[in-house]
Design an enzyme around this catalytic site. Structure first.
Site, PDB file in Angstrom:
ATOM      1  N   TYR A   1       0.822  -1.218   0.000  1.00  0.00           N
ATOM      2  CA  TYR A   1       0.000   0.000   0.000  1.00  0.00           C
ATOM      3  C   TYR A   1       0.851   1.262   0.000  1.00  0.00           C
ATOM      4  O   TYR A   1       0.338   2.360   0.181  1.00  0.00           O
ATOM      5  CB  TYR A   1      -0.943   0.001   1.211  1.00  0.00           C
ATOM      6  CG  TYR A   1      -2.027  -1.047   1.084  1.00  0.00           C
ATOM      7  CD1 TYR A   1      -1.693  -2.388   1.103  1.00  0.00           C
ATOM      8  CD2 TYR A   1      -3.360  -0.699   0.915  1.00  0.00           C
ATOM      9  CE1 TYR A   1      -2.670  -3.372   0.968  1.00  0.00           C
ATOM     10  CE2 TYR A   1      -4.338  -1.665   0.782  1.00  0.00           C
ATOM     11  CZ  TYR A   1      -3.982  -2.996   0.806  1.00  0.00           C
ATOM     12  OH  TYR A   1      -4.943  -3.963   0.673  1.00  0.00           O
TER      13      TYR A   1
ATOM     14  N   ASP B   1      -2.132 -18.320   3.325  1.00  0.00           N
ATOM     15  CA  ASP B   1      -3.121 -19.148   2.608  1.00  0.00           C
ATOM     16  C   ASP B   1      -3.705 -20.212   3.533  1.00  0.00           C
ATOM     17  O   ASP B   1      -4.913 -20.456   3.559  1.00  0.00           O
ATOM     18  CB  ASP B   1      -2.533 -19.763   1.328  1.00  0.00           C
ATOM     19  CG  ASP B   1      -1.091 -20.210   1.466  1.00  0.00           C
ATOM     20  OD1 ASP B   1      -0.468 -19.902   2.494  1.00  0.00           O
ATOM     21  OD2 ASP B   1      -0.580 -20.881   0.554  1.00  0.00           O
TER      22      ASP B   1
END
Ligand code: NAI
Length: 333
Positions: free
Chosen positions: A123, A203
């Site tokens: 970001y 994940d």
């Protein structure tokens, strides 16, 4: 009397902001709202998405309540949400997701807190075209920001009597960046022997959260994973309409719902004001109005449990206004 910066946002923002302001008022808290405009509306009114008034108001009040702001996908203005977090160094993004009785979801006893690093990772906004057909986005992970956020997560766990912190990463693939985050998390964890610590690859974490979310407590992670997994946690407790967020720094804090501006519901009296009201609860705790915060939280929980005056996303048929009025009745009754 407190002074709090208010940003009503766009899309469904103004409707849910109105609801939150009315609920806070009904709880008897005396707040002077310093109202400023940011985002798309500010571009129209002031020629910039982040006018000086926003910066000077937050610099003065040091606490803000903010409804969502639309960020166009692809080209257009940079996210004002990200900009504000960077500008005020609001490094910690706290997103608690808790089960509400009465909401029909697969798990009934969820009490999770995502602590998301708010200032770096992908970001940082450092992107460029390498050639006409290849783009590059830079992922920044620093020792300083990693240590600060992991320490925040452990301090939060201690303060709130929580038992475990899980660091989430992808250090098996991003050995330097996420590897640094994980190394720092392990070092900080050693300084908090009273709190259990573990780490999970992101994940696997996503799968574990939808299989056995009760295994987790406080989770700390870099920016992107926090953005994604906090929406997953919102889904676990009934959707985005029920999860608040706090952006906290050393010199200020901005409270907002986790969800966005949901443009398709704008002006339709359909948005669930719950997340904005819960963001107000976090804000009231922050300014030491703990009793009012507790009363609002209890009344909202009761309203949702009863299920008669809730918005369509919660299985009801009430509008934003009707749900707000019912909550105010409960608070005053
Ligand atoms: P979104 O959170 O606005 O919507 C996702 C889904 O949830 C949609 O189906 C929406 O209708 C529903 N939803 C969200 N909040 C709801 C509520 N209170 N009541 C009932 N349903 C609700 O996410 P999306 O569509 O990805 O983003 C829309 C805009 O919001 C984008 O411009 C995005 O950049 C911005 N955004 C702003 C944020 C902020 O201001 N902090 C955070 C996330 C997105």
């Amino acid at each position: 009397m407190h002074t709090v910066t208010l940003i009503r946002g766009d899309g469904i923002g103004p409707e849910i902001a109105e609801s939150a302001v009315a609920v806070i008022d009904a709880a008897g808290v005396d707040i002077e709202w310093d109202e400023v405009v940011a985002g798309l509306d500010a571009v129209e009114k002031h020629g910039t998405p982040l006018p000086d008034q926003v910066i000077s108001s937050l610099s003065k009040t040091k606490v803000g309540l903010k409804a969502p702001l639309t960020t166009p996908v692809g080209s257009g203005i940079r996210s004002i949400n990200v900009e504000l977090r960077m500008r005020f160094n609001l490094f910690a993004n706290l997103r608690p997701a808790k089960s509400f009785p009465g909401i029909d979801v697969p798990f009934k006893d969820i009490d999770l807190v995502v602590v998301r690093e708010n200032t770096e990772d992908l970001y940082s906004g450092i992107e460029h075209m390498v050639t006409d057909t290849v783009s590059e986005s830079i992922k920044i992970i620093s020792r300083e920001a990693s240590e600060r956020i992991v320490r925040f997560a452990f301090d939060y766990a201690c303060k709130k009597g929580r038992n475990k912190v899980t660091a989430v990463h992808k250090a098996n693939i991003m050995k330097l960046s996420d590897g640094l985050f994980l190394d720092v998390a392990r070092e900080v964890a050693d300084q908090y022997p009273q709190i259990e610590f573990e780490d999970r690859i992101v994940d696997n974490m996503a799968m574990q959260l939808v299989l056995k979310p009760q295994q987790y407590d406080v989770m700390v992670m870099p920016n992107l994973y926090g953005d994604i997994l906090s929406d997953l946690c919102a889904g676990l407790v009934g959707g985005l309409g029920l999860v608040p967020g706090a952006n906290i720094g050393e010199n200020g804090a901005v409270f907002e719902p986790v969800h966005g501006s949901a443009p398709k519901y704008a002006g339709k009296n359909r948005a669930n004001p719950g997340a904005m009201i819960l963001a107000s609860v976090l804000m009231l705790e922050h300014i030491n109005e703990k009793e009012a915060a507790r009363r609002i939280d209890t009344a909202l929980t009761a309203l949702i449990k009863e299920g008669k005056h809730v918005t369509p996303d919660l299985g009801g048929s009430s509008g934003t206004k009707e749900m707000t009025a019912a909550l105010i009745n409960l608070l005053k009754g």
